[in-house]
Scaffold this active site. Structure first.
Site, PDB file in Angstrom:
ATOM      1  N   ASP A 112       0.871  -1.158   0.000  1.00  0.00           N
ATOM      2  CA  ASP A 112       0.000   0.000   0.000  1.00  0.00           C
ATOM      3  C   ASP A 112       0.917   1.219   0.000  1.00  0.00           C
ATOM      4  OD1 ASP A 112      -3.168   0.713   1.649  1.00  0.00           O
ATOM      5  OD2 ASP A 112      -2.051   1.775   0.093  1.00  0.00           O
TER       6      ASP A 112
HETATM    7  C1  GLC Z   1      -4.199   4.424  -0.360  1.00  0.00           C
HETATM    8  C2  GLC Z   1      -5.123   3.247  -0.194  1.00  0.00           C
HETATM    9  C3  GLC Z   1      -5.061   2.269  -1.338  1.00  0.00           C
HETATM   10  C4  GLC Z   1      -4.796   3.020  -2.623  1.00  0.00           C
HETATM   11  C5  GLC Z   1      -3.396   3.593  -2.523  1.00  0.00           C
HETATM   12  C6  GLC Z   1      -3.028   4.461  -3.737  1.00  0.00           C
HETATM   13  O1  GLC Z   1      -3.626   4.782   0.855  1.00  0.00           O
HETATM   14  O2  GLC Z   1      -5.053   2.525   1.030  1.00  0.00           O
HETATM   15  O3  GLC Z   1      -6.314   1.572  -1.380  1.00  0.00           O
HETATM   16  O4  GLC Z   1      -4.901   2.152  -3.741  1.00  0.00           O
HETATM   17  O5  GLC Z   1      -3.181   4.342  -1.338  1.00  0.00           O
HETATM   18  O6  GLC Z   1      -3.854   5.570  -3.781  1.00  0.00           O
END
Ligand code: GLC
Length: 750
Positions: free
Chosen positions: A263
């Site tokens: 993430d």
């Molecule tokens: C965010 C989210 C994830 C997302 C990523 C990119 O913090 O937790 O679901 O795809 O970052 O935006």
């Protein structure tokens, strides 16, 4: 070194020209595995490491020298995020990236329709491909453990079987377009509060029975090409590099051959990032988790620190080659796939799909005959509530979208009754924000009237109306279905409950539409004429709702989660269960899943706790009669596999005839719950193990045939680390919801 490259490049150029010896990795007729095996040894160490981490907010490096393209990722689960600046969350201001906004995934789950999920995946996959994106950062399948969960709207409900069945077609549909689905957030990330600093303490039985199955289905049945690690910790290790979760379970037990992506900001440790199963590191520092050093991309955990470890011998190349191979496999499955994919964007078909899915997910919770709407020419329909006009595709966090258009419920109702007077009254003031990440709806939701005046105006407008609809709920602002914040309670905000009670006292046939992506309490449900659960339906949200309210579409949605009477009725009773506690000597917050497998209806049903509307509930404008449920076998063996019966079947098939005995075509979700015999291990009194959506013309009958493989009967024995089936007499319950059982039968497990 440079001379070698020049010679090599010349060889490629010549061979490419005469096409006789095109390198295998460039030969689309060769298998993915052959191409990976040929490409890997061609890469230098530096080139392999460069592929492992972001070079920008949403991209990572390819191998320019060899013509291997970069990998481009995009949010989100229900639409293609607008292009952002190279290293910025804000949109870049392009004018060609307004997408089709599809319904949020709790709506898709509410359709209980695998075909709808395939349509959804294909459509969003086409949009991603057209926008030249290789990895779609979605779908999310985290289980709704608490109704407060801030991202419940992005997920598929409280039941692992439903979420698992609905995620598989979505993944397949996306990947048909040469785009990788990146199923998230793996795992036991069931809240937003302190999501980057909380250790989920979950026993293995609960993990395997509740929190892993949807991911397992996505990998084993859906063939997902990517998985996103979650921000939180499980059993003391951050999940973006959690050895047990990623190496042992995901890649070991499940045989996952794809890529684990962190993430954004979820990677926290140099050494664990190398050894614990992470393949691609994104977003480190750039989302404000920690202060970024200068030149942050080269300082990512899997960047210079890894190169340093490779150079000084602290790391070998085994993990590096595995990571690079997985990324090459991803590339040969997506941007360098043999079959050409072009996708499509903002097509009429996509908007039609969005409308169909949103309507099919709409849930008719209660109807005292006041729906479908019938407004005569010259009549008067009064619509009250902010959510009748507030555009909600914008906002909510990373799933925020810039869409070509968003039809509001009011606009759609005005379209539906062109010869009637359709009047709107604000009723209450909720959230007047209209932009997120510099994406704006362009609306002006400012309001000068005080609350008493808003109420008086609504009551006055309602007098003499042919029908009155209240459209309220939540709105994806902070603490209301919004990433990084959880809800603070499940009561409706902005005084809506009192407003609805007051309106209901004056308007007995009041119709209430709650628009939300997660459970809310409905204390007024018994005092109104009809209740509809609407969702964040995307671009066509208004048309979809109006289709159901007018009867153009017969509602067939079913709740993917329980609507409890109050938060206190739920299984999370202590701070240690939610939102977690600090403990002496432990760096991170600790959250104990003490309720075990008793999540959602498993809790309420097992403790006989009344709920407002149960899991799986949803009405229709027609009605359905069930015949007796029949099992294909009277008994199965509990040891080993079920074995193959005389018919060559290795499953139990349960069939039931269903007749549409009302006056209009409709669809019924036939649900099958299993109830295990009493034993030493406490089990939920019922568990969903099958469902099928039957579309039936008025007066016609159909047959649902639901297959129960051995796993349907099994519980996870953590000590033995295997699935076991308990002997005894099992009840098979078939019905229209978890509480509306129409027929039961039984089967002996011997
Ligand atoms: C965010 C989210 C994830 C997302 C990523 C990119 O913090 O937790 O679901 O795809 O970052 O935006």
């Amino acid at each position: 070194m440079r001379k070698i490259y020049i010679v090599l490049a010349a060889v490629f150029a010549v061979s490419a020209c005469n096409n006789s010896t095109v390198p295998v990795y460039l030969d689309p007729s060769r298998s993915v595995e052959e191409r990976v095996a040929d490409a890997l040894p061609r890469l230098t160490i530096e080139e392999k490491v460069a592929m492992l981490h972001a070079q920008s907010k949403f991209s990572s490096r390819g191998v320019p020298r060899l013509g291997i393209p970069e990998v481009w990722c995009t949010d989100g689960p229900h639409g293609i995020r607008p292009e952002v600046l190279w290293d910025d969350w804000n949109q870049a201001g392009w004018t060609n990236d307004s997408c089709t906004a599809f319904p949020a995934l709790s709506c898709l789950a509410a359709t209980w329709d695998r075909e709808m999920s395939l349509l959804f995946g294909r459509s969003i996959g086409e949009e991603a491909r057209y926008r030249k994106k290789d990895v779609l950062l979605g779908p999310g399948v985290n289980i709704c453990r608490t109704p407060l969960g801030g991202r419940t709207f992005e997920y598929m409900g409280e039941d692992p079987y439903l979420a698992g069945q609905m995620v598989v077609p979505y993944v397949k549909g996306v990947q048909e377009n040469g785009v990788a689905a990146c199923v998230k957030h793996f795992a036991v990330n069931n809240q937003e509060v302190r999501r980057t600093s909380t250790n989920s303490v979950v026993d293995d039985r609960t993990l395997y029975e509740i929190y892993l199955p949807a991911f397992e289905a996505a990998v084993k049945e859906g063939g997902a090409w990517a998985i996103m690690g979650s921000y939180n910790l499980w059993n003391g290790e951050f999940n973006c590099h959690n050895h047990r979760l990623l190496n042992e379970i995901l890649k070991g037990e499940w045989g996952f051959d794809g890529v684990v992506i962190s993430d954004w900001g979820g990677c926290r440790d140099d050494d664990q990032a190398i050894t614990n199963g992470l393949d691609m590191e994104y977003g480190t520092w750039t989302n404000g988790l920690r202060g970024a050093p200068s030149d942050s991309y080269n300082n990512y955990h899997l960047a210079n620190p890894y190169l340093q470890r490779l150079a000084d011998g602290r790391a070998g190349t085994k993990e590096l080659d595995d990571k690079a191979s997985r990324i090459l496999r991803l590339i040969f499955r997506t941007s360098m796939a043999p079959e050409a994919h072009y996708g499509s964007f903002n097509s009429p078909e996509h908007y039609e799909a969005a409308r169909r899915i949103a309507a099919a997910g709409t849930v008719l919770l209660k109807n005292d005959g006041v729906l479908p709407l019938s407004i005569p020419d010259g009549g008067r329909l009064v619509v009250i509530g902010e959510n009748a006009v507030k555009k909600m595709v914008v906002g909510g966090g990373s799933s925020n979208l810039k869409t070509k258009y968003e039809i509001t419920p009011l606009e759609a109702l005005q379209e539906a009754f062109p010869n009637a007077e359709v009047v709107w009254e604000r009723g209450y003031v909720g959230n007047v924000e209209t932009s997120y990440n510099r994406v704006s709806t362009g609306q002006d939701l400012s309001e000068s009237r005080p609350a008493p005046q808003l109420l008086a105006d609504a009551l006055s407008a309602a007098e003499g109306a042919d029908a009155v609809i209240f459209i309220g709920g939540l709105n994806k602002s902070a603490n209301q279905d919004n990433e990084s914040t959880d809800k603070l309670d499940i009561t409706l905000p902005y005084g809506q409950d009192a407003l609805i009670e007051t309106l209901a006292a004056a308007i007995p046939e009041l119709i209430v539409v709650n628009i939300s992506g997660s459970p809310v309490a409905m204390p007024w449900a018994g005092k109104v004429g009809a209740v509809v659960q609407g969702w964040y339906g995307g671009s066509e949200t208004g048309h979809a709702l109006a289709d159901v309210l007018t009867g153009a579409v017969n509602p067939s949605g079913k709740l993917p989660f329980t609507l409890p009477c109050s938060l206190a009725d739920g299984p999370l009773k202590t701070e240690r269960q939610y939102p977690g506690i600090q403990e002496e000597g432990k760096e991170w917050w600790q959250e104990y899943y003490d309720e075990g497998v008793f999540v959602g209806y498993r809790w309420y049903a097992s403790r006989d706790i009344p709920v407002c509307f149960p899991f799986g509930h949803g009405l229709s404008y027609t009605s359905f009669e069930y015949g007796p449920a029949k099992a294909s076998r009277s008994s199965v063996r509990c040891s080993g596999s079920f074995g193959v019966d005389e018919g060559g079947e290795s499953v139990v098939k349960v069939s039931v005839d269903v007749r549409n005995c009302g006056g209009r075509d409709g669809a019924e979700v036939v649900q099958l719950y299993l109830s295990a015999p009493a034993g030493d291990v406490e089990r939920p009194v019922i568990e969903l193990k099958g469902f099928e959506k039957l579309y039936l013309e008025a007066g016609k009958s159909g047959k649902a045939v639901l297959e129960l493989p051995r796993r349907a009967f099994a519980r996870f024995d953590a000590d033995a680390h295997r699935w076991v089936v308990d002997p005894g007499t099992w009840s098979i319950l078939v019905g229209s919801s978890s509480e509306d059982i129409r027929s039961t039968t039984e089967i002996k497990v011997i």
